[in-house]
Design a protein around this motif. Sequence first.
Motif, PDB file in Angstrom:
ATOM      1  N   SER A 193       0.835  -1.209   0.000  1.00 56.32           N
ATOM      2  CA  SER A 193       0.000   0.000   0.000  1.00 56.32           C
ATOM      3  C   SER A 193       0.864   1.252   0.000  1.00 56.32           C
ATOM      4  O   SER A 193       0.474   2.282  -0.554  1.00 56.32           O
ATOM      5  CB  SER A 193      -0.940   0.000   1.211  1.00 56.32           C
ATOM      6  OG  SER A 193      -0.207   0.071   2.417  1.00 56.32           O
ATOM      7  N   GLU A 245     -10.714   3.023  -7.428  1.00 54.59           N
ATOM      8  CA  GLU A 245      -9.841   1.987  -6.860  1.00 54.59           C
ATOM      9  C   GLU A 245      -9.461   0.935  -7.891  1.00 54.59           C
ATOM     10  O   GLU A 245      -8.286   0.553  -7.996  1.00 54.59           O
ATOM     11  CB  GLU A 245     -10.543   1.307  -5.675  1.00 54.59           C
ATOM     12  CG  GLU A 245     -10.726   2.200  -4.464  1.00 54.59           C
ATOM     13  CD  GLU A 245     -11.523   1.512  -3.370  1.00 54.59           C
ATOM     14  OE1 GLU A 245     -11.794   0.299  -3.526  1.00 54.59           O
ATOM     15  OE2 GLU A 245     -11.859   2.169  -2.369  1.00 54.59           O
ATOM     16  N   SER A 277      -4.181  -5.792  -6.137  1.00 55.22           N
ATOM     17  CA  SER A 277      -5.585  -5.951  -5.800  1.00 55.22           C
ATOM     18  C   SER A 277      -6.129  -4.592  -5.389  1.00 55.22           C
ATOM     19  O   SER A 277      -5.386  -3.610  -5.274  1.00 55.22           O
ATOM     20  CB  SER A 277      -5.742  -6.953  -4.650  1.00 55.22           C
ATOM     21  OG  SER A 277      -5.182  -6.421  -3.461  1.00 55.22           O
ATOM     22  N   THR A 312      -7.366  -3.819  -2.478  1.00 52.24           N
ATOM     23  CA  THR A 312      -7.146  -3.499  -1.065  1.00 52.24           C
ATOM     24  C   THR A 312      -6.030  -2.479  -0.856  1.00 52.24           C
ATOM     25  O   THR A 312      -6.236  -1.459  -0.189  1.00 52.24           O
ATOM     26  CB  THR A 312      -6.866  -4.776  -0.256  1.00 52.24           C
ATOM     27  OG1 THR A 312      -8.008  -5.641  -0.347  1.00 52.24           O
ATOM     28  CG2 THR A 312      -6.608  -4.439   1.208  1.00 52.24           C
ATOM     29  N   ARG A 318      -7.194   0.848  -2.114  1.00 51.26           N
ATOM     30  CA  ARG A 318      -8.162   1.489  -1.210  1.00 51.26           C
ATOM     31  C   ARG A 318      -7.440   2.143  -0.029  1.00 51.26           C
ATOM     32  O   ARG A 318      -7.763   3.261   0.362  1.00 51.26           O
ATOM     33  CB  ARG A 318      -9.149   0.448  -0.698  1.00 51.26           C
ATOM     34  CG  ARG A 318     -10.252   1.014   0.196  1.00 51.26           C
ATOM     35  CD  ARG A 318     -11.226  -0.066   0.633  1.00 51.26           C
ATOM     36  NE  ARG A 318     -11.787  -0.758  -0.522  1.00 51.26           N
ATOM     37  CZ  ARG A 318     -11.577  -2.045  -0.774  1.00 51.26           C
ATOM     38  NH1 ARG A 318     -10.831  -2.781   0.036  1.00 51.26           N
ATOM     39  NH2 ARG A 318     -12.124  -2.607  -1.833  1.00 51.26           N
ATOM     40  N   GLU A 319      -6.448   1.435   0.536  1.00 54.45           N
ATOM     41  CA  GLU A 319      -5.704   1.978   1.671  1.00 54.45           C
ATOM     42  C   GLU A 319      -4.924   3.223   1.269  1.00 54.45           C
ATOM     43  O   GLU A 319      -4.861   4.205   2.015  1.00 54.45           O
ATOM     44  CB  GLU A 319      -4.758   0.912   2.225  1.00 54.45           C
ATOM     45  CG  GLU A 319      -5.480  -0.270   2.856  1.00 54.45           C
ATOM     46  CD  GLU A 319      -4.525  -1.374   3.263  1.00 54.45           C
ATOM     47  OE1 GLU A 319      -3.315  -1.262   2.955  1.00 54.45           O
ATOM     48  OE2 GLU A 319      -4.973  -2.351   3.880  1.00 54.45           O
TER      49      GLU A 319
END
Length: 359
Positions: A148, A172, A182, A184, A187-188
């Motif tokens: 991230s 995203e 991915s 995730t 998003r972070e």
Amino acid sequence: MPVPGRPPAPLVLSATERRQLAELADSVDSPNLALRAKIVLLCADGRANKDVATALDITPATVGKWRQRFVRLGAGGLRDGVRGGRPRLLDGTRLNGDSRPASTRELAARFGVSQSTISRRTRDTTVHRHPRLPDPVPVVAREATLLSDHVYEAVRGWIITGQLPPGSRIVESDVAGALGTSQTPAREAIRRLALEGLITHRPRLGNFVTEISQVEAREAREARVLLETAAARRATGRLTPTEVSRLRLEVTHMRNAAKSNDIVAFREADLRFHRLVCALGGNSMLLRLWTTIEPALWQLQVVSSAMFTGDWNLMAARHGELVDALAGHDPNEAVRLFTAHGMGQSSTTRPRRSGPATP
């Protein structure tokens, strides 16, 4: 806010803004945008809303709407805003096998809508809704937490270099696809950038690159200088040792944040410092007014600091000099330094006197 029954004050346009509006006013492909630009230009000439409405054969309410939109958002605010829900995409941009792209007029006739609607749908699809991201560059990291961070650095780089211009929507799935990850970590990263202020979340619409118009930036700086110089003049030579220590503590927080490269903490300490200066001015109304413009100052600070390539330690040192001026006995010197600081003229160097010192 405008006073009922009294014409609003004339708009003040910079040379760049006037040139930009003149180009929009000559637009043939977007009659609505051209009309809005003409509204602003006529308002900038000092005309009342009613007179502008008569000249352009529209209602005064329409004039007031786009005048205020320009004041808040600049020229970008004259364009149709992004609307909720998924945009209806055009299912083709060529007609009857023609090799050339269809014009907005031809598409409007085909789909049974206005040309402005065609322009809006095209813009929502290509710019606001789905900005073109840089070519995919797979991000590889050994730990999910580090992944991230890599996505964060990539998206932040796209924003501050202009590859994702202000107002662009950040999706995203698009970020994940461009970086080969991915959703995730994407998003972070987006949440982290939103906390820093580089991305703004709009309910039911999504995440967008933070934008602030030239008009907003200029007016925020001018209002800041007026408030802070008044507070600085009143506070200079009258602060207690405890009050000076409170100001120096915020400077220490800035220095520590600069050393750890924590720009969010730096911004927070910076705003606390200037809020405290207004509080120490001895006039409660100064602090009240400061709190009303602080959100705009935060946004302006976010955008400007993202582009700042100087030394944050020197930036903190400039605040130390402001404290020295307040702890001294020369209100004119304090006003001079706070003016330069508020207008962004002392980011890394102490502003020189333009003439002899004021006795």
